[in-house]
Write a protein that holds these residues in place. Structure first.
Motif, PDB file in Angstrom:
ATOM      1  N   TRP A 176       0.808  -1.222   0.000  1.00 27.82           N
ATOM      2  CA  TRP A 176       0.000   0.000   0.000  1.00 27.82           C
ATOM      3  C   TRP A 176       0.837   1.265   0.000  1.00 27.82           C
ATOM      4  O   TRP A 176       0.375   2.337  -0.404  1.00 27.82           O
ATOM      5  N   GLU A 264      -7.567 -11.488   1.493  1.00 20.94           N
ATOM      6  CA  GLU A 264      -7.943 -10.722   0.301  1.00 20.94           C
ATOM      7  C   GLU A 264      -9.440 -10.758   0.031  1.00 20.94           C
ATOM      8  O   GLU A 264     -10.006  -9.791  -0.494  1.00 20.94           O
ATOM      9  N   TYR A 269      -7.178  -6.338  -0.898  1.00 24.46           N
ATOM     10  CA  TYR A 269      -5.807  -5.830  -0.831  1.00 24.46           C
ATOM     11  C   TYR A 269      -4.816  -6.899  -1.256  1.00 24.46           C
ATOM     12  O   TYR A 269      -4.799  -8.003  -0.719  1.00 24.46           O
TER      13      TYR A 269
END
Length: 429
Positions: A176, A264, A269
């Motif tokens: 991220w 996920e 993500y």
């Protein structure tokens, strides 16, 4: 009397804190709840408590139930280890609900969020502490001691080069962090450590900041420019990733598989994005010039794709020079062992007097990460703090000043102009 803690954000950095609490500080700490946006990750944190640390599961709350958690569990302190862009949300709300806060660095990612935290501290009277474990590393403490004691006189300039290798550096471009809105880029997320060290070493604060740099190595455009054509968006399930030294295999690492791959399904993500894919908007090559309030100057560089990990630094003073080279074990988050983080592979600390023979300063390393610095930080946070002549425990002011150097650097990258740090935030001291 034990203090009660809750922790928000059960990703890769969280276990550093909650593992220490349940393992080493049971007499002073009571960990009562986890909070995260992802229930699968919450369940995995509880599994680690049971199977790795042999303690009972604790209550879990999804992020939308943060207020409920605080009102139900009544913690004294909230530990914030969530995605950087959300730090301010939990820090501010925790204080409004009557809690003190311990937050992972960086405290937040931009000037507006920094000001909101400062305003809330003033309004509520609560405390915020920022965790800078590099201050506690013995070689960094020794540098502070040498400068404090005037060994090289008045320090006029510092040259500081930080190298991230192709394991650790690349990891910021898989996760991220690759989106600057999440992390503030490396000038905030990573360099906050380094800017804090300079503030700590020189006992001063930044005045003006100028930065330059960009995305020079990672990213699809750079790969195409070098003639590389085998692109993929994420490693899992990709044939191209099998022969890519920059890829990580979540399936092959039980820890990463449980924490990310299996989670996920809840939020989408992807922990294993290609470092040569689209969507990267942070820099990997950076140069910064800082002028400090005591008139010292810093020239700083950060590169995130080098063949070794660590830093080289030189302090130039009125009575001589200090030179430091430290090589570290590459970071663990791509699948190594937690205990290896910050492990020193090579360390040289040399004093060169203006008139006299150069000599090396021996620094005793201790057990634990960052040369024994991590256990000292953790004791300061969760145990019975020892008297510390170097005042290494970092306040919200320390946390703000360190990120403001990076925030000013980001503004300079945008405008091409030097930025005055004091114009960004009113620290209300």
């Amino acid at each position: 009397m034990k203090k009660k803690y809750v922790l928000v954000g059960t990703g890769g950095r969280a276990e550093f804190f909650y593992g220490a609490m349940v393992r080493d500080f049971q007499e002073t700490c009571s960990l009562v709840a986890f909070c995260d946006s992802n229930q699968t990750r919450l369940n995995y944190a509880n599994k680690l408590l049971e199977e790795k640390y042999n303690v009972e599961k604790i209550n879990t709350y999804t992020a939308d139930r943060f207020d409920e958690m605080v009102e139900t569990e009544k913690p004294d302190i909230v530990i914030v280890t969530s995605v950087d862009r959300t730090h301010h949300r939990y820090i501010i709300r925790a204080m409004e609900l009557g809690c003190d806060v311990i937050t992972e660095k960086p405290m937040t990612v931009d000037a507006e969020k920094t000001q909101a935290i400062i305003d809330t501290i003033e309004r509520t009277g609560q405390q915020v502490r920022v965790t800078f474990n590099y201050r506690y590393a013995p070689h960094n403490t020794k540098i502070r001691e040498l400068i404090r004691d005037g060994v090289i006189g008045e320090v006029n300039s510092v040259h500081f080069e930080w190298a991230l290798d192709t394991q650790h550096g690349a990891d910021y471009f898989r996760r991220w962090h690759r989106d600057k809105r999440n992390s503030g880029g490396l000038l905030v997320h990573k360099s906050t450590h380094h800017f804090d060290l300079v503030n700590f070493w020189l006992n001063t604060e930044p005045e003006t900041v100028y930065a330059t740099g960009g995305l020079r190595f990672y990213g699809k455009e750079n790969a195409e420019r070098r003639g590389e054509t085998k692109f993929y968006q994420r490693a899992h399930g990709s044939e191209h990733a099998k022969n890519d030294p920059f890829a990580i295999d979540l399936e092959a690492n039980e820890h990463l598989k449980s924490m990310y791959l299996e989670a996920e399904k809840e939020d989408g993500y992807q922990r294993d994005q290609s470092v040569f894919g689209d969507g990267i908007n942070i820099e990997d090559t950076l140069g910064v010039v800082v002028t400090y309030k005591n008139k010292a100057i810093l020239t700083y560089s950060l590169n995130a794709y080098l063949p070794w990990e660590g830093f080289q630094i030189a302090f130039n003073g009125s009575k001589g020079r200090i030179e430091v080279q430290v090589r570290e074990q590459s970071y663990i988050n791509s699948g190594g062992e937690k205990g290896d983080e910050g492990k020193l592979k090579e360390k040289v600390l040399r004093v060169i007097p203006m008139f006299g023979e150069p000599y090396e300063v021996e620094v005793e390393e201790k057990e634990g990460g960052h040369g024994g610095g991590d256990p000292e930080l953790l004791n300061d946070l969760f145990g019975v703090p020892k008297e510390d002549e170097f005042n290494r425990a970092a306040s919200h002011i320390d946390g703000a000043i360190s990120i403001l150097t990076g925030i000013a650097g980001n503004k300079s990258l945008q405008t091409g102009q030097a930025v005055k740090v004091d114009e960004l935030v009113n620290l209300k001291r």
